[in-house]
Design an enzyme around this catalytic site. Sequence first.
Site: not given
Ligand code: AMP
Length: 281
Positions: A35, A41, A153
């Site tokens: 979230g 995202h 990332k």
């Molecule tokens: P999180 O909500 O932080 O667990 O991230 C969910 C997904 O979004 C994961 O696959 C992360 O690697 C991806 N994600 C988070 N930040 C970025 C970003 N700046 N660029 C691309 N993907 C991202």
Amino acid sequence: MDVIVAGDRAGLVKAKHSLGIGASGATLALVPTMGALHEGHRSLIRLAREQADHVAVSVFVNPLQFGPNEDFSRYPRTFDADLETCADEGVSIVFAPSADDMYAADRQVSVSSGRMGTIVEGAFRPGHFDGVLTVVLKLFNLVQPDIAVFGRKDAQQLAMIRRMVADLDVPVSVMGAPTVREADGLALSSRNRYLSTHERHTALSLSRALFIGARGRTPAEVLAESRAVLDAEPGVELDYLVLVDPATFTEVGDDHRGEAVLAVAARVGATRLIDNVTVTL
Ligand code: AMP
């Protein structure tokens, strides 16, 4: 069309059925998230939409992947805004289970991330990758997507998920998506909102160090040039700066040629940030 919100397996089955997903019908891509959705995202969702007929986004702050002194309780939770983002991006299903829905009180069995889960990021966050792989496998089993999209990332997380899918014959194809950055280079992260203006400025040295390091011609040069940028920044408490094999996350030797991942983790004030770039040697 409206986003269908599901909170458990029965809700998911109903949602998928109403959209004609499954068997030889429509295809489904899953984007797992915790979230607090941002432009990073959104880019994953857009990539997922290109790959499948429907996209499911899971929103779940997974207690299993947080250490006892980490930010689980203060992790940003912005569910209403996340739903709007998903509707805006044409997501078909949002799966948002509660912790009780996901984890039975008497649960016993979980995924072990092996030795790879104990190195680099895993060395600083014991148990983190076990928690990540356990929740990702559960999400795969619940949602049963054809494809799942993860951001580069979190490069070690992506490598570990690929490893799990290979080692456990998980029938999901995993795609990696490029890191989305602010115009000044800062990688987008839900945790960036913890940073004060001054800390945000300090945090820019992480991406700067990676970009400068990536110009190096040998592994030693890459690491030295990157390191020099971080050493010159007093507010950065470095956990690691490593040049690793993208698939195994083991450090490459100075004779390494081809692709490698230059990965950094550091604390800026109370906020822990990670970032990486791919380097071609
Ligand atoms: P999180 O909500 O932080 O667990 O991230 C969910 C997904 O979004 C994961 O696959 C992360 O690697 C991806 N994600 C988070 N930040 C970025 C970003 N700046 N660029 C691309 N993907 C991202």
